[in-house]
Design a protein around this motif. Structure first.
Motif, PDB file in Angstrom:
ATOM      1  N   ARG A 125       1.145  -1.419   0.216  1.00  0.00           N
ATOM      2  CA  ARG A 125       0.362  -0.092  -0.003  1.00  0.00           C
ATOM      3  C   ARG A 125       1.002   1.144  -0.459  1.00  0.00           C
ATOM      4  N   PHE A 126       2.347   1.338   0.604  1.00  0.00           N
ATOM      5  CA  PHE A 126       3.037   2.558   0.941  1.00  0.00           C
ATOM      6  C   PHE A 126       3.460   2.594  -0.595  1.00  0.00           C
ATOM      7  N   ALA A 127       3.997   1.627  -1.273  1.00  0.00           N
ATOM      8  CA  ALA A 127       4.239   2.034  -2.636  1.00  0.00           C
ATOM      9  C   ALA A 127       5.449   2.684  -2.732  1.00  0.00           C
ATOM     10  N   PRO A 128       6.609   1.961  -1.960  1.00  0.00           N
ATOM     11  CA  PRO A 128       8.022   3.243  -2.118  1.00  0.00           C
ATOM     12  C   PRO A 128       8.813   2.840  -3.532  1.00  0.00           C
ATOM     13  N   ASP A 129       9.247   3.486  -3.647  1.00  0.00           N
ATOM     14  CA  ASP A 129      10.648   3.887  -4.722  1.00  0.00           C
ATOM     15  C   ASP A 129      11.805   2.913  -4.673  1.00  0.00           C
ATOM     16  N   VAL A 130      12.094   3.055  -2.997  1.00  0.00           N
ATOM     17  CA  VAL A 130      12.721   1.744  -2.680  1.00  0.00           C
ATOM     18  C   VAL A 130      12.850   0.532  -1.687  1.00  0.00           C
ATOM     19  N   VAL A 131      12.831   0.129  -1.451  1.00  0.00           N
ATOM     20  CA  VAL A 131      12.693  -1.122  -0.352  1.00  0.00           C
ATOM     21  C   VAL A 131      14.284  -1.129   0.722  1.00  0.00           C
ATOM     22  N   VAL A 132      14.744  -0.718   1.871  1.00  0.00           N
ATOM     23  CA  VAL A 132      15.285  -0.821   2.402  1.00  0.00           C
ATOM     24  C   VAL A 132      15.976  -1.804   3.828  1.00  0.00           C
ATOM     25  N   SER A 133      16.513  -2.685   3.412  1.00  0.00           N
ATOM     26  CA  SER A 133      16.096  -4.140   5.166  1.00  0.00           C
ATOM     27  C   SER A 133      17.279  -4.100   5.739  1.00  0.00           C
ATOM     28  N   GLN A 134      16.774  -4.880   7.399  1.00  0.00           N
ATOM     29  CA  GLN A 134      17.952  -4.931   7.769  1.00  0.00           C
ATOM     30  C   GLN A 134      17.202  -6.458   8.758  1.00  0.00           C
ATOM     31  N   HIS A 135      18.898  -7.333   7.841  1.00  0.00           N
ATOM     32  CA  HIS A 135      18.615  -8.601   8.153  1.00  0.00           C
ATOM     33  C   HIS A 135      19.218  -9.252   9.095  1.00  0.00           C
ATOM     34  N   GLY A 136      19.486  -8.500  10.305  1.00  0.00           N
ATOM     35  CA  GLY A 136      20.056  -9.157  11.871  1.00  0.00           C
ATOM     36  C   GLY A 136      19.885 -10.708  12.148  1.00  0.00           C
ATOM     37  N   CYS A 137      20.787 -11.471  12.426  1.00  0.00           N
ATOM     38  CA  CYS A 137      20.244 -12.816  12.385  1.00  0.00           C
ATOM     39  C   CYS A 137      20.193 -13.378  13.599  1.00  0.00           C
ATOM     40  N   ASP A 138      19.782 -12.335  14.788  1.00  0.00           N
ATOM     41  CA  ASP A 138      19.846 -13.234  15.976  1.00  0.00           C
ATOM     42  C   ASP A 138      18.571 -13.224  16.629  1.00  0.00           C
ATOM     43  N   ALA A 139      17.807 -13.271  15.839  1.00  0.00           N
ATOM     44  CA  ALA A 139      16.143 -14.286  15.831  1.00  0.00           C
ATOM     45  C   ALA A 139      16.444 -15.612  16.682  1.00  0.00           C
ATOM     46  N   HIS A 140      17.890 -16.264  16.049  1.00  0.00           N
ATOM     47  CA  HIS A 140      17.537 -17.322  15.620  1.00  0.00           C
ATOM     48  C   HIS A 140      18.073 -18.126  17.414  1.00  0.00           C
ATOM     49  N   ALA A 141      17.915 -19.669  17.216  1.00  0.00           N
ATOM     50  CA  ALA A 141      18.137 -20.033  18.418  1.00  0.00           C
ATOM     51  C   ALA A 141      19.324 -19.889  19.789  1.00  0.00           C
ATOM     52  N   LEU A 142      20.624 -20.363  18.665  1.00  0.00           N
ATOM     53  CA  LEU A 142      21.499 -20.297  18.877  1.00  0.00           C
ATOM     54  C   LEU A 142      22.438 -19.030  19.104  1.00  0.00           C
ATOM     55  N   ASP A 143      21.403 -18.080  19.328  1.00  0.00           N
ATOM     56  CA  ASP A 143      21.811 -16.479  19.260  1.00  0.00           C
ATOM     57  C   ASP A 143      22.016 -16.486  21.099  1.00  0.00           C
ATOM     58  N   PRO A 144      23.351 -16.245  21.544  1.00  0.00           N
ATOM     59  CA  PRO A 144      23.272 -15.641  22.762  1.00  0.00           C
ATOM     60  C   PRO A 144      22.584 -14.214  23.455  1.00  0.00           C
ATOM     61  N   LEU A 145      22.239 -13.685  23.142  1.00  0.00           N
ATOM     62  CA  LEU A 145      22.201 -12.360  23.700  1.00  0.00           C
ATOM     63  C   LEU A 145      20.506 -12.205  24.152  1.00  0.00           C
ATOM     64  N   THR A 146      19.767 -13.168  22.773  1.00  0.00           N
ATOM     65  CA  THR A 146      17.807 -12.985  22.561  1.00  0.00           C
ATOM     66  C   THR A 146      17.896 -14.618  23.024  1.00  0.00           C
TER      67      THR A 146
END
Length: 391
Positions: free
Chosen positions: A243-264
């Motif tokens: 719906r927003f129809a952006p001209d550009v998409v910027v994304s951040q793919h931090g992978c600390d959602a993983h079960a092995l991540d020690p901080l999350t």
């Protein structure tokens, strides 16, 4: 198809020390894995370096006083608590301004390359420093390269930019930068601030008076795993970005959602994270002419998780996705075992197969994740003429 991948050993200089979770080794191991899989040799992939951004570029999103403080701390090695420098999260180190400025330079340069049409997609795995605020460091982040890249795109003529952040931590610095700017949509799917730094990112935080519904937050309870995490992303992000129809998409793919991540405290597999990478990629093609800048971010399971997740990101950006059942190259595994002293993974995925309920299948008021999703939709959707229950 043209994709630029930032690949510069100088980026390993962003180094808070040997005992800090944000180890430069995670980048080195990722680049090695992508190379061993042949991704960087593809005809459509261009490897590009990273030059430090100018002060003027950094000051698009940071105060001049703060930039001077970072440069001073990196020269004197003296802590500056007022600017968040010299803390446990952000220790001072020699040349810290130059190291952080190089990350900003890479993200800004590649955002503009995508905008100009010099590349269709661009990937800067060293980027995604989404916590840095205008006048202080925060959460391992000195300068906010994601915000600087979005600002540069707006200055270059982009009318709307969508920012999608799937790091386990709330993308607070980017959200704060564009809190009252209706040209930017920020979507953050993260572990709830009730259990994780930075303690923000609640559904009711939905933007300033000129940009209601342009800050979107889906805070998830600790322990959320694949099916519910994917339901959260897929029930919120696509409808709003379309719906927003952006001209550009910027994304951040931090992978600390993983079960092995020690901080999350989330439990999201490599397979699920790869699925969301593909979703964001496809959205960029659908609504933004393919213009997509993908950034790294958090991720502290340095050996078994980060290299595989981010190698998948390169593969998806290059339109050469690596199968989840592909073997990890033996040469990479042997090198990793020498470095870490324990067995390395043998496959690029984890064999996670889950069924994800579409939002159209109904809402469960007894489910914590469904309540978070509906709260986010209630806070944002109406501002974009979307129905929180049915769209």
């Amino acid at each position: 198809m043209r994709v630029r991948v930032v690949w510069a050993t100088e980026l390993l200089g962003y180094d808070f020390g040997p005992h800090h979770p944000m180890a430069p080794l995670r980048l080195e191991m990722t680049w090695r894995l992508a190379g061993d899989l042949g991704l960087v040799e593809l005809d459509q992939v261009e490897l590009v370096g990273a030059e430090p951004a100018s002060d003027a570029t950094i000051e698009r999103v940071h105060t001049a006083d703060y930039v001077a403080a970072v440069r001073r701390a990196g020269s004197t090695l003296q802590a500056d608590p007022a600017h968040g420098l010299g803390t446990e999260d952000n220790p001072v180190f020699a040349g810290m301004h130059e190291a952080a400025a190089r990350i900003v330079g890479a993200s800004v340069d590649q955002a503009l390359a995508v905008w100009r049409g010099d590349a269709d997609h661009a990937v800067n795995l060293a980027g995604g420093m989404h916590h840095a605020m205008a006048d202080h460091a925060s959460g391992f982040c000195l300068y906010n390269d994601a915000a600087a890249a979005i600002s540069a795109l707006l200055d270059a003529g982009a009318r709307r930019v969508a920012y999608v952040d799937v790091d386990a931590h709330h993308g607070d610095g980017v959200e704060r930068t564009f809190w009252d700017d209706p040209r930017v949509l920020t979507c953050s799917i993260h572990e709830s601030g009730h259990s994780l730094f930075p303690g923000t990112g609640h559904p009711g935080d939905h933007g300033g008076p000129s940009a209601r519904g342009h800050a979107v937050n889906v805070p998830l309870p600790a322990g959320t795993s694949d099916a519910k995490w994917l339901r959260a992303v897929e029930s919120v992000v696509p409808a709003l970005v379309r719906r927003f129809a952006p001209d550009v998409v910027v994304s951040q793919h931090g992978c600390d959602a993983h079960a092995l991540d020690p901080l999350t405290n989330l439990a999201v597999s490599i397979d699920a994270q790869r699925r969301v990478q593909a979703l964001v990629h496809d959205l960029a093609h659908e609504v933004a002419g393919g213009r997509w800048l993908a950034l790294g971010g958090g991720g502290y399971a340095v050996a078994r998780v980060v290299p595989r997740v981010w190698t998948h990101l390169i593969g998806i950006a290059a339109h050469a996705p690596v199968p989840l059942d592909a073997p990890v190259p033996e040469v990479w595994r042997e090198a990793g075992e020498r470095v870490f002293g324990f067995p390395m993974p043998t496959l690029m995925g984890e064999g996670s197969v889950v069924r994800v309920r579409d939002w159209s299948e109904g809402y469960d008021p007894a489910d914590d994740v469904d309540r978070a999703i509906l709260a986010a939709r209630n806070a944002a959707f109406a501002w974009h003429d979307l129905d929180p229950l049915y769209d």
